[in-house]
Design a protein around this motif. Structure first.
Motif, PDB file in Angstrom:
ATOM      1  N   GLU A 178       7.860  -0.029 -30.261  1.00 35.58           N
ATOM      2  CA  GLU A 178       8.939  -0.302 -31.219  1.00 35.58           C
ATOM      3  C   GLU A 178      10.052  -1.079 -30.520  1.00 35.58           C
ATOM      4  O   GLU A 178      10.429  -0.765 -29.389  1.00 35.58           O
ATOM      5  N   GLU A 209      11.849   3.752 -37.710  1.00 35.12           N
ATOM      6  CA  GLU A 209      10.927   4.580 -38.497  1.00 35.12           C
ATOM      7  C   GLU A 209       9.883   5.271 -37.629  1.00 35.12           C
ATOM      8  O   GLU A 209       9.431   6.354 -37.935  1.00 35.12           O
ATOM      9  N   THR A 210       9.470   4.619 -36.552  1.00 31.63           N
ATOM     10  CA  THR A 210       8.476   5.214 -35.654  1.00 31.63           C
ATOM     11  C   THR A 210       9.099   5.394 -34.279  1.00 31.63           C
ATOM     12  O   THR A 210      10.086   4.753 -33.943  1.00 31.63           O
ATOM     13  N   GLU A 211       8.493   6.259 -33.487  1.00 25.95           N
ATOM     14  CA  GLU A 211       9.060   6.534 -32.172  1.00 25.95           C
ATOM     15  C   GLU A 211       8.226   5.969 -31.030  1.00 25.95           C
ATOM     16  O   GLU A 211       8.402   6.333 -29.882  1.00 25.95           O
ATOM     17  N   GLY A 212       7.304   5.063 -31.331  1.00 27.35           N
ATOM     18  CA  GLY A 212       6.437   4.497 -30.312  1.00 27.35           C
ATOM     19  C   GLY A 212       7.188   3.589 -29.343  1.00 27.35           C
ATOM     20  O   GLY A 212       8.188   2.969 -29.688  1.00 27.35           O
TER      21      GLY A 212
END
Length: 69
Positions: free
Chosen positions: A35, A29-32
């Motif tokens: 993650e 869901e996130t691209e950090g």
């Protein structure tokens, strides 16, 4: 890398069969970088393309006993 070659050959085969889209089947869901699947995200996004969001993925066991094996 074998992962890239495998995906590339799958894309080539799909295209030869008339496919106009190729689904890498999900990204986080996130691209950090924090993650857990950041590497998977980079791999899939590295191919270019568009992010398409779907409602979700569900399985239905038509033969519940067979699914237990």
């Amino acid at each position: 890398m074998p992962n890239y070659l495998l995906q590339w050959e799958a894309i080539r085969w799909a295209k030869s069969q008339g496919a106009i889209q190729y689904d890498f089947w999900g990204i986080p869901e996130t691209e950090g970088e924090e993650e857990a699947m950041a590497g998977v995200y980079r791999f899939k996004r590295g191919w270019g393309g568009d992010i398409v969001r779907f409602v979700g993925c569900y399985e239905h066991a038509y033969h519940a006993l067979a699914m237990r094996v």
